[in-house]
Design a protein around this motif. Structure first.
Motif, PDB file in Angstrom:
ATOM      1  N   SER A 187       3.554  -6.803   4.219  1.00  0.00           N
ATOM      2  CA  SER A 187       2.124  -6.693   3.915  1.00  0.00           C
ATOM      3  C   SER A 187       1.320  -7.728   4.705  1.00  0.00           C
ATOM      4  N   ILE A 188       1.841  -8.953   4.765  1.00  0.00           N
ATOM      5  CA  ILE A 188       1.104 -10.004   5.491  1.00  0.00           C
ATOM      6  C   ILE A 188       1.119  -9.713   6.992  1.00  0.00           C
ATOM      7  N   ASN A 189       2.267  -9.251   7.482  1.00  0.00           N
ATOM      8  CA  ASN A 189       2.323  -8.906   8.906  1.00  0.00           C
ATOM      9  C   ASN A 189       1.350  -7.785   9.242  1.00  0.00           C
ATOM     10  N   LEU A 190       1.224  -6.827   8.315  1.00  0.00           N
ATOM     11  CA  LEU A 190       0.278  -5.731   8.531  1.00  0.00           C
ATOM     12  C   LEU A 190      -1.148  -6.285   8.692  1.00  0.00           C
ATOM     13  N   VAL A 191      -1.529  -7.169   7.773  1.00  0.00           N
ATOM     14  CA  VAL A 191      -2.897  -7.707   7.826  1.00  0.00           C
ATOM     15  C   VAL A 191      -3.074  -8.589   9.063  1.00  0.00           C
ATOM     16  N   ALA A 192      -2.077  -9.450   9.330  1.00  0.00           N
ATOM     17  CA  ALA A 192      -2.204 -10.347  10.484  1.00  0.00           C
ATOM     18  C   ALA A 192      -2.350  -9.529  11.772  1.00  0.00           C
ATOM     19  N   ASP A 229      -9.920 -10.265  -1.116  1.00  0.00           N
ATOM     20  CA  ASP A 229     -10.091  -9.278  -0.041  1.00  0.00           C
ATOM     21  C   ASP A 229      -8.776  -8.571   0.242  1.00  0.00           C
ATOM     22  N   PHE A 230      -7.695  -9.333   0.185  1.00  0.00           N
ATOM     23  CA  PHE A 230      -6.349  -8.782   0.304  1.00  0.00           C
ATOM     24  C   PHE A 230      -5.468  -9.487  -0.720  1.00  0.00           C
ATOM     25  N   LEU A 231      -4.499  -8.756  -1.260  1.00  0.00           N
ATOM     26  CA  LEU A 231      -3.533  -9.375  -2.177  1.00  0.00           C
ATOM     27  C   LEU A 231      -2.205  -8.660  -1.974  1.00  0.00           C
ATOM     28  N   VAL A 232      -1.152  -9.444  -1.876  1.00  0.00           N
ATOM     29  CA  VAL A 232       0.153  -8.859  -1.517  1.00  0.00           C
ATOM     30  C   VAL A 232       1.232  -9.310  -2.487  1.00  0.00           C
ATOM     31  N   PHE A 233       2.212  -8.434  -2.721  1.00  0.00           N
ATOM     32  CA  PHE A 233       3.366  -8.844  -3.531  1.00  0.00           C
ATOM     33  C   PHE A 233       4.558  -7.933  -3.272  1.00  0.00           C
ATOM     34  N   SER A 234       5.724  -8.342  -3.810  1.00  0.00           N
ATOM     35  CA  SER A 234       6.985  -7.616  -3.607  1.00  0.00           C
ATOM     36  C   SER A 234       7.496  -7.049  -4.924  1.00  0.00           C
ATOM     37  N   GLY A 241      12.942  -3.898  -1.284  1.00  0.00           N
ATOM     38  CA  GLY A 241      12.484  -3.051  -0.169  1.00  0.00           C
ATOM     39  C   GLY A 241      11.179  -2.322  -0.399  1.00  0.00           C
ATOM     40  N   VAL A 242      10.445  -2.724  -1.436  1.00  0.00           N
ATOM     41  CA  VAL A 242       9.143  -2.096  -1.653  1.00  0.00           C
ATOM     42  C   VAL A 242       8.157  -3.174  -2.083  1.00  0.00           C
ATOM     43  N   GLY A 243       6.937  -3.044  -1.625  1.00  0.00           N
ATOM     44  CA  GLY A 243       5.913  -4.024  -1.979  1.00  0.00           C
ATOM     45  C   GLY A 243       4.535  -3.423  -1.810  1.00  0.00           C
ATOM     46  N   VAL A 244       3.537  -4.264  -1.989  1.00  0.00           N
ATOM     47  CA  VAL A 244       2.164  -3.762  -2.032  1.00  0.00           C
ATOM     48  C   VAL A 244       1.259  -4.609  -1.150  1.00  0.00           C
ATOM     49  N   LEU A 245       0.383  -3.904  -0.464  1.00  0.00           N
ATOM     50  CA  LEU A 245      -0.781  -4.562   0.125  1.00  0.00           C
ATOM     51  C   LEU A 245      -2.002  -3.960  -0.550  1.00  0.00           C
ATOM     52  N   TYR A 288     -12.576  -3.336   4.458  1.00  0.00           N
ATOM     53  CA  TYR A 288     -11.746  -3.871   5.544  1.00  0.00           C
ATOM     54  C   TYR A 288     -10.732  -2.839   6.016  1.00  0.00           C
ATOM     55  N   LEU A 289     -10.077  -2.188   5.060  1.00  0.00           N
ATOM     56  CA  LEU A 289      -9.021  -1.227   5.432  1.00  0.00           C
ATOM     57  C   LEU A 289      -9.592  -0.100   6.287  1.00  0.00           C
ATOM     58  N   ASN A 290     -10.828   0.303   6.006  1.00  0.00           N
ATOM     59  CA  ASN A 290     -11.439   1.363   6.816  1.00  0.00           C
ATOM     60  C   ASN A 290     -11.690   0.912   8.238  1.00  0.00           C
ATOM     61  N   GLU A 291     -12.053  -0.346   8.397  1.00  0.00           N
ATOM     62  CA  GLU A 291     -12.342  -0.877   9.739  1.00  0.00           C
ATOM     63  C   GLU A 291     -11.083  -1.162  10.532  1.00  0.00           C
ATOM     64  N   MET A 292     -10.011  -1.530   9.819  1.00  0.00           N
ATOM     65  CA  MET A 292      -8.809  -1.999  10.501  1.00  0.00           C
ATOM     66  C   MET A 292      -8.050  -0.847  11.161  1.00  0.00           C
ATOM     67  N   PRO A 293      -7.518  -1.069  12.375  1.00  0.00           N
ATOM     68  CA  PRO A 293      -6.739  -0.006  13.023  1.00  0.00           C
ATOM     69  C   PRO A 293      -5.369   0.141  12.364  1.00  0.00           C
ATOM     70  N   PRO A 294      -4.735   1.321  12.523  1.00  0.00           N
ATOM     71  CA  PRO A 294      -3.369   1.447  11.990  1.00  0.00           C
ATOM     72  C   PRO A 294      -2.482   0.404  12.645  1.00  0.00           C
TER      73      PRO A 294
END
Ligand code: PLP
Length: 407
Positions: A97-102, A218-223, A232-236, A242-248
């Motif tokens: 999740s953090i890597n996705l946001v970073a 703005d973002f919150l992450v957990f496992s 092997g599963v978690g949440v962003l 922000y999610l709408n603006e951010m590219p895949p």
């Protein structure tokens, strides 16, 4: 009346296991919590009865699996009080999740000369992705320090945040010190300077009720695996704006609307960020874990774990030459410690021989160890299924090791 752990221990068959012929005492909950049969039964049920790739089929099994996974998304939405279910993205865990946001937020919002702030007590998962982003973008990584009790020096934010600061990433609860950080205060201050905040809730969702709207995170992450759920599963969680603006972040199946060799258009939220076959059965398991925890009640869990923390802290403080690292006023049920003259690996290995599982080393927080000038600690972390008798066993174990080393 405080929570009775014995009411729940039979839900966790592993807690009745013997190791080296001794009853297992499991105090490594900050690394991974155990999984109740209420969750593993659901996993087995889905594999045995409903397994089929989600979102892509018209047949019964695919619909059942899709329904299960999307229901899990609704459970997560409710669990953290997100405004929309499409603000909940399923990932492999906190780290992903953090890597996705970073990567994605970083691509969109961070440029040369900009700044990213993390705290000195972050897990490597909330340092390295930002460091990699800063290297890529020629941005600067700044660090919010903590004091010797292990409390963040939030007053330093005034100087740290500048008009080049693009995001602040901080944990809610430290995995190696147990500190509960004042995240509402941090978010409010950062927002007053127009800086969005990512909260690493890997160590808090299992102890504290989270309300992302009340926090205005703005973002919150957990496992899942630290919340009595599957690995092997978690949440962003991310705010829609922000999610709408951010590219895949990753390309593949499911995240697309239309593909030609000239151009691809992307799917809507949340699927834009869920490329490929998701880990849908574990996602369903995560939903079952949330049901399980909510049926007990997070307030009850938290109150009982605080009782365990107070009980263990008082006992540990009576051991000569034992130092606890992380003595913040607001702490969760994590105790990091060292006994002078005994290496943490020796302590951990000897406790293991007694059937007691504790973690040893840096706990993926090397900067925390550097702060104290040590190489690592022994960490005991308690969950609601632990008992005071188990803490007595740990205490007796530490005393025995001290005697062996004549300390
Ligand atoms: N952040 C914190 C505070 C953690 O305690 C951990 C794991 O211990 C992580 C991030 C990484 O979590 P995961 O390995 O599940 O991605």
């Amino acid at each position: 009346m405080s929570l009775d752990p014995h009411k729940y221990r039979q839900d966790f068959p592993i807690l009745s296991e013997k190791v080296y012929g001794k009853s297992l005492v499991y105090f490594d909950n900050a690394a991974t919590t155990q999984t109740p049969t209420q969750v593993t039964d659901v996993l087995v049920e889905y594999y045995n009865k409903y397994n089929s790739n989600i979102h892509r089929g018209v047949h019964y099994l695919s619909n059942k699996s899709t329904e299960g996974a999307e229901n899990a998304r609704l459970k997560v939405q409710k669990f953290i009080n997100a405004a929309h279910s499409h603000e909940v993205i399923f990932t492999a865990g906190t780290t992903e999740s953090i890597n996705l946001v970073a990567n994605s937020f970083g691509e969109c919002y961070v440029s040369e000369g900009d700044e990213v702030i993390v705290s000195e007590m972050e897990h490597h998962s909330n340092i390295v992705p930002w460091q990699m982003l800063c290297q890529r973008k020629k941005a600067t990584l700044k660090v919010l320090p903590f004091n010797d009790k292990g409390e963040l020096m939030t007053e330093k934010l005034e100087d740290l945040i500048t008009d080049r600061t693009k995001i602040l990433a901080v944990n809610h609860i430290s995995n190696s010190l147990g500190t509960i950080n004042p995240i509402k205060e941090i978010i409010d201050f950062a927002h007053s300077k127009n800086v969005p905040v990512l909260i690493d809730a890997a160590q808090s969702v299992q102890h504290k009720k989270i309300d992302v709207q009340a926090l205005d995170a703005d973002f919150l992450v957990f496992s899942g695996h630290k919340l009595y759920g599957p690995t092997g599963v978690g949440v962003l969680y991310g705010k829609e704006k922000y999610l709408n603006e951010m590219p895949p972040w990753q390309g593949g199946g499911e995240m697309i609307k239309e593909v030609t060799f000239e151009k691809t258009t992307y799917n809507e939220l949340p699927f834009k960020f869920e490329a490929g076959t998701p880990n849908y059965i574990d996602t369903i398991g995560l939903g079952a874990a949330i049901d399980y925890v909510e049926a007990i009640g997070l307030d009850e869990i938290d109150a009982y774990e605080q009782e365990l923390l107070a009980y263990a802290t008082a006992k540990f403080e009576s051991i000569p030459n034992l130092r606890i690292y992380g003595t913040a006023k607001n702490k969760t049920s994590v105790i990091s410690f060292l006994v002078e003259g005994i290496h943490f690996y020796d302590m951990g290995m000897l406790l293991d021989q007694m059937g007691i599982a504790v973690r040893t080393g840096t706990h993926c927080t090397e900067p925390v160890m550097q702060h104290f000038g040590i190489d690592g600690t022994v960490r005991a972390s308690f969950a609601f299924y632990n008992t005071k008798e188990e803490i007595d066993a740990l205490f007796a174990g530490i005393e025995k090791v001290c005697k062996m080393f004549a300390v």
